[in-house]
Each structure stands twice: as structure tokens, then as C-alpha cells.
Design an enzyme around this catalytic site. Sequence first.
Site, PDB file in Angstrom:
ATOM      1  N   LYS A 159       0.866  -1.171   0.000  1.00  0.00           N
ATOM      2  CA  LYS A 159       0.000   0.000   0.000  1.00  0.00           C
ATOM      3  C   LYS A 159       0.904   1.222   0.000  1.00  0.00           C
ATOM      4  O   LYS A 159       1.691   1.432   0.922  1.00  0.00           O
ATOM      5  CB  LYS A 159      -0.896  -0.009   1.239  1.00  0.00           C
ATOM      6  CG  LYS A 159      -1.840   1.170   1.293  1.00  0.00           C
ATOM      7  CD  LYS A 159      -2.732   1.069   2.516  1.00  0.00           C
ATOM      8  CE  LYS A 159      -3.694   2.226   2.607  1.00  0.00           C
ATOM      9  NZ  LYS A 159      -4.514   2.099   3.827  1.00  0.00           N
ATOM     10  N   LYS A 212      -2.154  -1.488  -3.822  1.00  0.00           N
ATOM     11  CA  LYS A 212      -3.001  -0.295  -3.751  1.00  0.00           C
ATOM     12  C   LYS A 212      -2.124   0.939  -3.819  1.00  0.00           C
ATOM     13  O   LYS A 212      -1.150   0.989  -3.069  1.00  0.00           O
ATOM     14  CB  LYS A 212      -3.779  -0.314  -2.424  1.00  0.00           C
ATOM     15  CG  LYS A 212      -4.711   0.868  -2.234  1.00  0.00           C
ATOM     16  CD  LYS A 212      -5.420   0.806  -0.884  1.00  0.00           C
ATOM     17  CE  LYS A 212      -6.346   2.010  -0.737  1.00  0.00           C
ATOM     18  NZ  LYS A 212      -7.070   2.004   0.528  1.00  0.00           N
TER      19      LYS A 212
END
Length: 286
Positions: A159, A212
Amino acid sequence: MSSFPVTRLRRLRRTSGIRNLVRETRLDLDDFVMPLFVGTRLGVRAVILFGIPDEKDEEGSGAYDDDGIIQRALRALDGSELVLLTDVCLCEYTSHGHCGVIRNGEVDNDETLELIARTAVTHVEAGADAVCPSDMMDGRVAAIRDELPETPIIAYSAKYASAFYGPFREAAESAPAFGDRRGYQMDPGNVREALRECDQDVAEGADVLMIKPALPYLDVIRAARERFDLPLAAYNVSGEYAMVKAAAAKGFLDERQAALESLTAIKRAGADLVVSYWTKELATWL
Ligand SMILES: [Zn+2]
């Protein structure tokens, strides 16, 4: 390998029927997860829930409250056909907006782990089908796995500290009150580090790896796809969605075409499942 004029690649592009026959990547609603702040939508198969609590505190105690907003939402959705995923993090519940407890002006990794694991346990007790830790603390997958040997863990493995989360933070009121998240989320310049994060999560017992954001990180999705056999998820974040929405609202591009092209790109890069705000529209487009 023959070349032109024997080989003419345009032959397989001439009609939509022929293009459909040879398309390598297809969108299937079964592979999409709708991020929800509240409520459900027709046609959507799976949702990931994010809480917006009325009250926040230093320790994010609303995250692991048995009667917290997510825990209540899960109980209310019990018996629905939806696959219920939950985002497991403290940032929506902390008064300072960081993803863990603050000690000496910094997010304390090890002290946060216990609260993350406790949050995941309350979600599963309330009916979550899988938990998705998004905090980027080291060791969080192992901490959850220790408590929940039977529950699928979809780890936000890589992320990034991204500018594309802006619209979500606005909606979830989770912008950090001071500093930023670069002390725990990943540097956008790194891809080998993302694979090390994935390695760690696999070793700690993750069932699915997630990258992400998605569109600015298609190379990371591809690299993870090539290295790992686990199912791979990608999060098509709020900023990616909002950019297309805003451009379409101005008449600069066609939303449906641009969205389908974007989601196809994410699948083509190697994602098995995609978390996307377009999931509800996709239910009508496909
Ligand atoms: Zn967070």
C-alpha cells in the site's frame, strides 16, 4: 515468424465478433468488490466495509468495540448473499487519523499490532467472511493469523503513500491531523520493496495479496503476479475513480469507456480481483 504481408494483425480486429473471440482479458462481475461506507447495491457480489464512527479517540477504540459501527453493520448484513470483507485499520477511529497508536510523535508498530488483531477478531465474530488489514505495520498479518487461524486474510501488502486517496479521506474523515503516512506506507518509487512486503505477508499466512492503488502501479501488480501464486487483488482507489468522473462531467471523455478500459488494464496487469467504486455501475454495464 512470418511478417507483413503474410502476417496482418488487423485481420483479427475487423469486427466486434472477431475481437470478442480473441480477447485475452475479460471483465466478470464475480471478480469485483464494491467499497461501501454504508448500504448495499443490487448485482454486487462482494463488498468491503469501512466505518465512519461518530466518535474518535487517541487509541481508535471504536475499531475494536464489539458494538462498533462495522460490527453492527456486519450483524445487520448477516444472512445476505454478499461476501463481506472488512477493512481492518485504526485510522478512521483515531482522533489523530494515523493508522496506529502514537508514542513519542510516531506510530508505534508493535503496540498497534495487538489492536489490529483485536479489531479483526471482533469483525469475524460479527460475521465478516474475510479481513483486510490495511495499516502497513510490520507483523500485522502474523498477529491476525495467530488469533484467526480459519479466516481468509486479504493483506494490503503493498500500500503506497499515494496522492490518489484524497476523495476517500474526505469521505471517511481520516486525513492525518499531523504529518503523513510515509513512515509506514510505501514509497511510490519502489517495486522490489513491494515484493518483499508480499514475501513477508505470504510467510505470515496471508491468503490474498493486494496492491493499492492500481492504475499508477500496474507494474507492481505485474511483478507480484509473476512472483506469487496466491490470488492477487488490486484496489482501484477513489482518486482514480474521481479523475474519470470529473473528466466525464466536463465532457472530456466517456465514463463507461474509460472505466472499462481502466478496469481491463488492471485485470490485464494480473489482478484476479479488483476493489473498485465502479463495481455498482459495472453490474449494469456487463
Ligand atoms: Zn489506516
